[in-house]
Write a protein that holds these residues in place. Structure first.
Motif, PDB file in Angstrom:
ATOM      1  N   MET A   1       0.890  -1.135   0.070  1.00  0.00           N
ATOM      2  CA  MET A   1      -0.001   0.029   0.072  1.00  0.00           C
ATOM      3  C   MET A   1       0.841   1.311   0.097  1.00  0.00           C
ATOM      4  SD  MET A   1      -2.954  -0.995  -0.252  1.00  0.00           S
ATOM      5  CE  MET A   1      -3.583   0.004  -1.294  1.00  0.00           C
TER       6      MET A   1
ATOM      7  N   THR B   1       3.840   1.694  -0.933  1.00  0.00           N
ATOM      8  CA  THR B   1       4.468   1.774  -2.232  1.00  0.00           C
ATOM      9  C   THR B   1       3.572   2.434  -3.196  1.00  0.00           C
ATOM     10  OG1 THR B   1       4.159  -0.327  -2.918  1.00  0.00           O
ATOM     11  CG2 THR B   1       6.507   0.327  -2.061  1.00  0.00           C
TER      12      THR B   1
ATOM     13  N   LYS C   1       3.864   5.920  -5.408  1.00  0.00           N
ATOM     14  CA  LYS C   1       3.978   6.072  -6.692  1.00  0.00           C
ATOM     15  C   LYS C   1       2.908   7.092  -7.222  1.00  0.00           C
ATOM     16  CE  LYS C   1       4.255   3.062 -10.536  1.00  0.00           C
ATOM     17  NZ  LYS C   1       3.413   1.915 -11.163  1.00  0.00           N
TER      18      LYS C   1
ATOM     19  N   MET D   1       9.668  12.920 -12.777  1.00  0.00           N
ATOM     20  CA  MET D   1      10.847  12.378 -12.080  1.00  0.00           C
ATOM     21  C   MET D   1      12.064  12.878 -12.087  1.00  0.00           C
ATOM     22  SD  MET D   1      10.201   8.786 -10.760  1.00  0.00           S
ATOM     23  CE  MET D   1       8.999   7.964 -11.772  1.00  0.00           C
TER      24      MET D   1
ATOM     25  N   ARG E   1      14.209   8.424 -10.367  1.00  0.00           N
ATOM     26  CA  ARG E   1      14.031   7.226 -11.327  1.00  0.00           C
ATOM     27  C   ARG E   1      15.159   5.952 -11.172  1.00  0.00           C
ATOM     28  NH1 ARG E   1      13.254  10.073 -16.848  1.00  0.00           N
ATOM     29  NH2 ARG E   1      11.171  10.497 -16.366  1.00  0.00           N
TER      30      ARG E   1
ATOM     31  N   GLN F   1      13.875   3.930  -7.976  1.00  0.00           N
ATOM     32  CA  GLN F   1      12.612   3.278  -8.242  1.00  0.00           C
ATOM     33  C   GLN F   1      13.328   1.985  -8.889  1.00  0.00           C
ATOM     34  OE1 GLN F   1       9.438   3.280  -7.922  1.00  0.00           O
ATOM     35  NE2 GLN F   1       9.405   5.206  -6.650  1.00  0.00           N
TER      36      GLN F   1
ATOM     37  N   LYS G   1      14.961  -0.358  -6.324  1.00  0.00           N
ATOM     38  CA  LYS G   1      14.004  -0.836  -5.523  1.00  0.00           C
ATOM     39  C   LYS G   1      13.455  -2.081  -6.060  1.00  0.00           C
ATOM     40  CE  LYS G   1       9.868   0.135  -4.705  1.00  0.00           C
ATOM     41  NZ  LYS G   1       8.840   1.067  -5.328  1.00  0.00           N
ATOM     42  N   ASN G   2      13.159  -2.339  -7.337  1.00  0.00           N
ATOM     43  CA  ASN G   2      12.759  -3.535  -7.934  1.00  0.00           C
ATOM     44  C   ASN G   2      14.064  -4.046  -9.033  1.00  0.00           C
ATOM     45  OD1 ASN G   2       9.473  -1.936  -8.781  1.00  0.00           O
ATOM     46  ND2 ASN G   2      10.274  -3.517  -7.307  1.00  0.00           N
TER      47      ASN G   2
ATOM     48  N   PHE H   1      15.822  -6.684  -8.679  1.00  0.00           N
ATOM     49  CA  PHE H   1      15.678  -8.116  -9.173  1.00  0.00           C
ATOM     50  C   PHE H   1      14.609  -8.194 -10.437  1.00  0.00           C
ATOM     51  CE2 PHE H   1      13.535 -12.283  -8.909  1.00  0.00           C
ATOM     52  CZ  PHE H   1      14.411 -12.966  -9.293  1.00  0.00           C
ATOM     53  N   LEU H   2      13.240  -7.525 -10.235  1.00  0.00           N
ATOM     54  CA  LEU H   2      12.546  -7.564 -11.371  1.00  0.00           C
ATOM     55  C   LEU H   2      13.232  -7.036 -12.577  1.00  0.00           C
ATOM     56  CD1 LEU H   2       9.184  -6.328  -9.494  1.00  0.00           C
ATOM     57  CD2 LEU H   2      10.205  -8.645  -9.875  1.00  0.00           C
ATOM     58  N   TRP H   3      13.946  -6.023 -12.596  1.00  0.00           N
ATOM     59  CA  TRP H   3      14.723  -5.597 -13.860  1.00  0.00           C
ATOM     60  C   TRP H   3      15.578  -6.525 -14.310  1.00  0.00           C
ATOM     61  CZ3 TRP H   3      13.912  -1.778 -17.168  1.00  0.00           C
ATOM     62  CH2 TRP H   3      12.812  -0.912 -16.869  1.00  0.00           C
ATOM     63  N   VAL H   4      16.313  -7.455 -13.277  1.00  0.00           N
ATOM     64  CA  VAL H   4      17.361  -8.463 -13.618  1.00  0.00           C
ATOM     65  C   VAL H   4      16.393  -9.312 -14.658  1.00  0.00           C
ATOM     66  CG1 VAL H   4      18.839 -10.102 -13.005  1.00  0.00           C
ATOM     67  CG2 VAL H   4      18.933  -7.883 -12.170  1.00  0.00           C
ATOM     68  N   LEU H   5      15.390  -9.938 -13.917  1.00  0.00           N
ATOM     69  CA  LEU H   5      14.536 -10.810 -14.665  1.00  0.00           C
ATOM     70  C   LEU H   5      14.035 -10.430 -16.019  1.00  0.00           C
ATOM     71  CD1 LEU H   5      11.690 -12.037 -11.917  1.00  0.00           C
ATOM     72  CD2 LEU H   5      13.597 -13.266 -12.885  1.00  0.00           C
ATOM     73  N   MET H   6      14.005  -9.153 -16.230  1.00  0.00           N
ATOM     74  CA  MET H   6      13.506  -8.389 -17.450  1.00  0.00           C
ATOM     75  C   MET H   6      14.545  -8.483 -18.634  1.00  0.00           C
ATOM     76  SD  MET H   6      10.179  -8.198 -17.815  1.00  0.00           S
ATOM     77  CE  MET H   6       9.870  -7.371 -19.226  1.00  0.00           C
TER      78      MET H   6
ATOM     79  N   VAL I   1      13.691  -8.836 -22.269  1.00  0.00           N
ATOM     80  CA  VAL I   1      13.875  -7.637 -23.260  1.00  0.00           C
ATOM     81  C   VAL I   1      14.751  -7.820 -24.633  1.00  0.00           C
ATOM     82  CG1 VAL I   1      14.492  -5.315 -23.346  1.00  0.00           C
ATOM     83  CG2 VAL I   1      12.972  -6.005 -21.620  1.00  0.00           C
TER      84      VAL I   1
END
Lengths: 316, 297
Positions: free
Chosen positions: A1, A3, A7, A15, A20, A23, A26-27, A29-34, A38
């Motif tokens: 909530m 976060t 946002k 920003m 940026r 941000q 913070k994520n 690992f999610l970026w590493v996954l992408m 990509v």
């Protein structure tokens, strides 16, 4: 909530680079996954889109996409002036329109028929056998077709049993469209009916009962209650089909056609394959392919607009 | 269920009964048309040459024997084909499922910064593509032509499947992720220890989706492979069954029971058996997949 709220606040203020970066941190690992996905989309989906440039160039592999000289619309002119162009467009459209006219209603009818079956075991058996062709490879389907339609194949055995003359069906252009369309329906009608069956289960049974009490017979109930309830699904499916009008099934055509049936069987996509892959006319075949995609996108957008106007449902 | 109750209460009218009879008959005919071609291929594959040449097989096999199958197993190119198909299916499916999950998970997280532009970047490719030739040139430029990767990488993610998976991931309650966060778990932990174990059904569905596609695919191999020893079985089958190239099958003139027809049909049956074996799972998971895609796609 927490976060989420942060946002929302930030969407009002542009920003800074630092924020940026925070941000993204913070994520992390999610970026590493992408990264790999990509890269995949960049290389294998956007790479070819950049490569479409060669349809305006005289592409030489050694010079690369950017290094090859521009030639403007030369290849498009060449294709549009070619008398063969009209034959290709006609064949592409006709094969697809046949598929649409005959192939589109059949799954709907099949779903409506299955929906009326109360004997659940019978229903399951019919569903099971009619989904199966969907999982059989194109090569096997075409293999069965070529063997069934050969001089001493199943179809000619049946014909000669009834005293009719044997025909080498795959050698005559006048049979190709029928063979292609009918086998396409065999492959996909059961599978496509799943979607309609799913939306039929959502039909309000109380309305059906009410219609029954009002004295509507089975046929009237189907026509006036059940069918109208699945119209949104039908129109969505129709738009998707129209959007695919230009791209359907070239893998199957390549397996089934031959020089003597090009007259009705050769389509834009199969022509691209022959000119591009077999003859290495890269720029020309890319231009032909681009022509096809542009027409396809126009068809999709138009179908979507029309559908929104008529039934207020669309893909976007 | 309700329908049955109502019907039980009131005797059916004559018209309704006629409707039922016609409906059942038509559906039985549909079932027959769907089933018979495969069945016919099967009974011919185990019949003897004599009856096949007479065209005397319609509903039962005659002169039952399995020599055509023996001949198929003795054909070397078929074995090489299956070896390749297994390799491409296993490696390809692993790559597919891993990349699809890696792509779907971040996009399912509401708090993922960059979700919107990435979603647009990806879904756009469902509507616009460069086409066959530019893709061919990209594969050529990567110098992976004539290798396994040329068959696997260009279709590493099916965007449609990715959306199905994202929908399933986003059904995992946010509270679960949040409480794990509060317990000090990081995203790595959440992904591997919470999200993936909870997503076994959708992962199984994806494995099936992709594996069947690899098993059945022939066109990428036709485009990107030149070396015969790397052909998957579908390309080998195409050469034998459709183009009628019987050179690899060896001499059949001396054989009583085998002719080109049952040899070809035996090849078809062998290639379909794995699909039939997993068909119960396919039906269960695939129908679910189709629904998710249809409703939320």
């Amino acid at each position: 909530m927490k976060t989420l709220k942060r946002k929302q606040k930030q969407t009002h203020v542009p920003m800074t680079g630092k924020q940026r970066w925070k941000q993204i941190q913070k994520n992390k690992f999610l970026w590493v996954l992408m990264i790999l996905p990509v890269l995949y989309y960049a290389i294998f989906c956007y790479g070819p889109m950049y490569g479409v440039l060669i349809s305006f160039k005289d592409y030489k592999i050694a010079k690369g996409v950017w290094g090859s000289p521009w030639v403007g619309f030369k290849w498009f002119e060449k294709f549009l002036m070619d008398p063969y162009f009209w034959k290709l467009v006609r064949n592409t459209l006709l094969l697809n329109i046949y598929g649409l006219i005959f192939g589109f209603p059949i799954p709907i009818i099949l779903a409506l028929m299955l929906n009326e079956v109360t004997h659940s075991k019978f229903k399951r058996v019919i569903q099971t056998v009619s989904y199966l062709p969907h999982f059989i490879s194109t090569v096997v389907v075409c293999g069965m077709l070529t063997n069934f339609l050969s001089m001493d194949g199943l179809i000619n055995q049946i014909l000669s049993f009834f005293g009719l003359e044997k025909v080498l069906f795959l050698m005559y252009p006048q049979y190709f469209r029928t063979i292609f369309t009918a086998s396409g329906i065999w492959q996909s009608c059961g599978w496509t009916s799943i979607i309609y069956l799913a939306s039929l289960t959502a039909v309000d049974q109380e309305i059906v009962e009410a219609a029954m009490i009002d004295g509507a017979n089975r046929w009237q109930r189907i026509r006036n209650v059940t069918l109208p309830a699945i119209v949104p699904t039908i129109s969505t499916m129709l738009i998707m089909q129209v959007g695919k009008l230009m791209t359907l099934g070239y893998e199957k055509i390549i397996l089934l056609y031959n020089g003597s049936t090009y007259e009705t069987a050769d389509t834009i996509a199969t022509y691209v394959y022959r000119r591009g892959i077999l003859n290495a006319d890269y720029s020309y075949s890319t231009a032909v392919g681009l022509f096809q995609s542009v027409v396809g996108v126009i068809l999709l957008v138009t179908a979507n607009k029309l559908s929104k106007k008529i039934s207020e449902t669309g893909l976007w | 269920m309700k329908k049955e109750r109502v019907r039980g209460r009131k005797p059916q009218s004559l018209g309704s009964r006629i409707f039922d009879v016609v409906n059942y008959l038509l559906l039985a005919a549909v079932g027959f048309v769907m089933f018979y071609p495969m069945f016919y291929v099967f009974i011919v594959s185990i019949s003897s040459a004599e009856y096949i040449n007479q065209g005397a097989i319609s509903f039962f096999p005659r002169g039952i024997n399995f020599e055509a199958y023996k001949r198929v197993f003795d054909t070397e190119s078929i074995w090489t084909g299956y070896k390749n198909t297994f390799l491409y299916t296993i490696v390809g499916t692993a790559v597919n499922v891993a990349l699809t999950a890696m792509c779907a998970y971040p996009l399912s997280r509401k708090d993922f910064y960059g979700k919107k532009p990435l979603t647009v970047f990806i879904t756009l490719t469902m509507f616009v593509s460069g086409g066959m030739i530019p893709l061919y040139l990209v594969v050529n430029g990567l110098h992976i032509m004539d290798t396994m990767w040329a068959v696997i990488l260009p279709s590493a993610i099916s965007t449609y499947n990715m959306i199905v998976m994202r929908t399933s991931f986003s059904a995992i309650p946010d509270s679960l992720v949040e409480s794990a966060h509060l317990d000090g778990a990081n995203d790595v932990h959440i992904f591997f220890k919470i999200v993936l174990p909870l997503s076994k059904p959708i992962l199984a569905t994806m494995v099936l989706f992709y594996a069947v596609t690899h098993w059945n695919s022939y066109f990428p191999a036709l485009l990107y492979l030149n070396d015969q020893s790397k052909y998957p079985v579908q390309v080998i089958m195409r050469n034998i069954i459709i183009d009628g190239d019987m050179a690899q099958a060896g001499d059949m003139s001396g054989m009583l029971n085998v002719v080109a027809t049952n040899y070809k049909y035996a090849i078809i049956i062998i290639s379909v058996i794995p699909i039939l074996l997993i068909y119960p799972f396919l039906q269960k998971y695939f129908t679910k997949g189709v629904m998710i895609g249809a409703v939320k796609g």
